[in-house]
Design an enzyme around this catalytic site. Structure first.
Site, PDB file in Angstrom:
ATOM      1  N   HIS A   1       0.825  -1.216   0.000  1.00 23.08           N
ATOM      2  CA  HIS A   1       0.000   0.000   0.000  1.00 23.08           C
ATOM      3  C   HIS A   1       0.854   1.259   0.000  1.00 23.08           C
ATOM      4  O   HIS A   1       0.371   2.332  -0.374  1.00 23.08           O
ATOM      5  CB  HIS A   1      -1.023  -0.004   1.148  1.00 23.08           C
ATOM      6  CG  HIS A   1      -0.483   0.123   2.526  1.00 23.08           C
ATOM      7  ND1 HIS A   1      -0.227  -0.964   3.338  1.00 23.08           N
ATOM      8  CD2 HIS A   1      -0.172   1.206   3.268  1.00 23.08           C
ATOM      9  CE1 HIS A   1       0.211  -0.539   4.514  1.00 23.08           C
ATOM     10  NE2 HIS A   1       0.253   0.773   4.497  1.00 23.08           N
TER      11      HIS A   1
ATOM     12  N   ASP B   1       1.306  -7.876   1.952  1.00 19.28           N
ATOM     13  CA  ASP B   1       1.432  -6.421   1.812  1.00 19.28           C
ATOM     14  C   ASP B   1       2.898  -5.998   1.650  1.00 19.28           C
ATOM     15  O   ASP B   1       3.529  -5.504   2.582  1.00 19.28           O
ATOM     16  CB  ASP B   1       0.805  -5.748   3.041  1.00 19.28           C
ATOM     17  CG  ASP B   1       0.433  -4.301   2.786  1.00 19.28           C
ATOM     18  OD1 ASP B   1       0.932  -3.732   1.802  1.00 19.28           O
ATOM     19  OD2 ASP B   1      -0.356  -3.750   3.574  1.00 19.28           O
TER      20      ASP B   1
ATOM     21  N   SER C   1       4.031   1.870   8.409  1.00 21.31           N
ATOM     22  CA  SER C   1       3.765   0.960   7.293  1.00 21.31           C
ATOM     23  C   SER C   1       5.043   0.700   6.516  1.00 21.31           C
ATOM     24  O   SER C   1       5.722   1.634   6.090  1.00 21.31           O
ATOM     25  CB  SER C   1       2.715   1.566   6.352  1.00 21.31           C
ATOM     26  OG  SER C   1       1.460   1.598   6.971  1.00 21.31           O
TER      27      SER C   1
END
Length: 685
Positions: A48, A184, A620
């Site tokens: 992402h 991810d 992240s």
């Protein structure tokens, strides 16, 4: 850390004069973390985090977002225009310099003086010629100041990413949830000029030779293993007042969630109909959806765990201590007055940011206020006007490439009605809704707002190339002011900025001042505790240590510390928007063709795992590192039971959700057949 299982020295973790582990950790883009994993500048981060680059590089003929992408050679790597990474060089304490300059100042005078001092320090520590940038970070709500010095690299290239059905498996349904089965990750590379210095993209640039890179462990993990996360957590507010918690629960979060819910609904309706639209809207939809669910969960957890009452108890203890101390004894009386003065207008602010500007057309139109000012201001020069025209023209081009008119028109109609119903009438732009009623019909009727939005979209020059080009060639303030999209944006923006923005500025100044004093007092009240206090996250490098650990979220429910390929197949729904899989992935998983990445004990491929680490947005892509300094996974999410973590960290329920590095390597090697990438890594077996 050593007691938990760390095997490295302090110097290996962070050193100014020698290479250390911190030199492998980067700020990726503007809001993520990444890590260097090879001697050739290879970067691992989250899918992402690289999503926008993937989307921009994709076309319907080469849909890398849908199909995945792996560069077989350096020449095949895709330049990621506009993407940069930053390496931390050093951290220095400048608290005394800043605080000495602020003596005797309060309110706006203090804020303005602090800004000037910080700008001066930033300038002193920066070196533009070397791409070195310094940024002072205010910690403990303005009681400590550290200057972080970075070096920025601008030639970043996309090396690989799995198909979206792997990288975003589970979609919004699984977002912030455990068990999780999302791959991810994405892969990039940083390049330098021949001298190893930062450089803009050039064909003859070479891969970065890093000071440190992370070896990758496929040895596996078990419940209780040491886990350490380096990264750039964006923001927490763990020292928030009870007033702030109540404001979040009562007004800010519910309003934001309601407005994002509406926007997502209209975007998703169009994305379902057409794969071209799905690709076009995917980045903005993902961004809006992520924190829509977060803020909904945050409110529920704050209420569930009684955080407001906990804050009140702590504040009562402080007030008892503060009696007779002039600097502190009136803090909470003044704080109550500050919130009482701001609260009536606070929903209007959320509506502007998340609703009115939630329409991409209105957001663009609002940016044209700068152009209007350049055209009407007596102080503006011809050069100012040209600069504003060029900026408007550039913004419009990027806007049109991302715009979906149907969903946007529906958003404009809906938010105009919602604003009318939710915001007190005495805060409405003067005359706007009366004119709307006279021209389009009953203000309680949805059709009224649909007719209005249709008119705006059909009559604005923003969608008409001929009229826009004529306007750009001969900029005229009257033409701009008569445009319906600009008129709407201008009406709502000027109403808010002229009447209610000053209240926000006054509130922020008072809130910041009282927050600083409260924290200063807390540290004086309990000097033993003060030594163990950590500052809120400020998108500066932090290290969190904990353990791989299962948990029990509620009575009779146990969550294991890992998820596996078996669980991926259990969730798999062919053709589903969120739970589809590439046919090859299904085939390999069913055959248990996991190669060296299989977990020896489970006889399966571990996909994800959880740790007790403390992270938040900005982390992240952060590396999850074992006691030997080896990469075991990438952090990408938190669990729903602890979504109050920005304000209150729960040591029992908080978990960081990570993609296991063995799943990442399996996706690259077995699914993507990109052995060239695998060969570049230092794999610890």
């Amino acid at each position: 850390m050593v007691k938990r299982g760390l095997k490295l020295t302090k110097e290996q973790l962070y050193s100014i004069n020698k290479a250390s582990l911190k030199d492998a950790i980067i700020i990726f883009g503007g809001g993520c973390t990444g890590e260097i994993v090879s001697p050739e500048g290879l970067i691992f981060t989250n899918h992402h985090c690289g999503y926008d680059v993937l989307a921009m590089a994709s076309t319907m003929d080469h849909n890398y977002l849908h199909d995945g992408f792996y560069a077989g050679t350096r020449a095949e790597e895709i330049p990621a225009e506009g993407l940069t990474v930053q390496f931390l060089l050093r951290i220095e304490d400048v608290t005394k310099e800043v605080l000495d300059s602020l003596k005797g100042l309060t309110g706006m005078d203090r804020i303005q003086r602090q800004q000037k001092v910080i700008m001066s320090i930033n300038s002193r520590f920066s070196d533009t010629a070397q791409s070195i940038e310094a940024r002072v970070s205010s910690l403990f709500k303005g009681n400590q100041f550290l200057v972080f010095t970075y070096q920025r690299y601008k030639d970043i290239r996309l090396v690989g990413a799995p198909p979206e059905s792997i990288g975003k498996f589970g979609g919004d349904t699984d977002n912030w949830e455990w068990p999780r089965h999302t791959g991810d990750f994405s892969i990039f590379r940083v390049y330098t000029n021949a001298s190893g210095k930062p450089s803009k993209y050039a064909l003859d640039n070479i891969p970065l030779k890093p000071k440190w890179y992370l070896p990758v462990s496929i040895k596996g993990l078990k419940d209780g293993d040491y886990a350490m996360i380096y990264g750039y957590p964006g923001g927490t507010n763990r020292y928030e007042s009870s007033f702030g918690v109540k404001q979040k629960i009562d007004i800010d979060n519910p309003t934001l969630v309601k407005l994002r819910d509406m926007r997502l609904k209209y975007m998703f309706e169009e994305m379902k109909k057409d794969p071209v639209v799905r690709l076009q809207l995917a980045p903005s939809y993902a961004s809006i959806a992520n924190y829509w669910k977060f803020y909904d969960g945050e409110s529920k957890q704050l209420i569930k765990y009684g955080i407001y009452d906990q804050k009140k108890l702590a504040e009562e203890k402080f007030m008892t201590w503060a009696k007779g101390k002039p600097e502190y004894e009136n803090i909470f009386t003044d704080w109550a007055k500050a919130y009482d003065a701001w609260r009536p207008y606070s929903k209007n602010r959320v509506y502007m940011n998340e609703g009115i500007y939630g329409s991409p057309l209105v957001e663009l139109a609002a940016s044209l206020l700068q152009l209007e000012n350049a055209l009407v201001s007596t102080k503006a020069t011809a050069a100012d006007a040209k600069k504003a025209v060029d900026a408007a023209n550039s913004y419009r081009k990027s806007f049109l490439s991302e715009e979906n008119k149907i969903s946007d028109q529906n958003i404009l109609a809906a938010v105009t009605k919602m604003y009318y119903e939710d915001i007190p009438q005495d805060q409405h732009p003067t005359g706007f809704y009366n004119n709307l009623r006279n021209q389009y019909g009953d203000l309680k009727d949805e059709a009224t707002y649909k007719k209005f939005a249709a008119d705006v979209f059909s009559k604005t020059i923003i969608f008409d190339d001929a009229k826009w080009n004529e306007f750009i060639a001969h900029p005229d303030a009257n033409v701009l002011q008569q445009d319906p999209a600009f008129s709407f944006a201008s009406t709502f923006t000027k109403n808010y900025t002229s009447k209610y923005s000053p209240y926000l500025q006054q509130f922020n100044a008072k809130n910041n001042e009282l927050g600083r004093l409260y924290l200063k007092g807390i540290m004086q009240m309990d000097t033993v505790k003060a030594k163990k206090m950590y500052p809120d996250a400020t998108f500066t490098m932090r290290v969190s240590f904990g353990n791989v650990k299962s948990y029990n979220p509620r009575d009779a429910v146990h969550y294991n510390y890992v998820t596996t390929a078996k669980g991926v197949l259990e969730k798999y729904v062919p053709g589903d928007y969120e739970f589809d899989l590439p046919a090859k992935a299904v085939e390999l998983m069913k055959k248990k063709d996991f190669g060296q990445y299989a977990d020896k004990n489970l006889k399966d491929l571990v996909v994800g795992f959880i740790t007790t680490n403390d992270i938040t947005g900005g982390n992240s892509g952060s590396p999850v590192i074992n006691g030997n300094g080896e990469l075991i996974g990438l952090a990408f999410d938190g669990n729903y039971e602890a979504l109050s973590h920005k304000i209150a960290f729960d040591k029992d329920l908080n978990r960081t959700i990570c993609v296991d590095i063995r799943y990442v390597l399996w996706c690259i090697d077995k699914l993507g057949v990109a052995q060239n990438i695998i060969k570049e890594l230092k794999i610890m077996k």
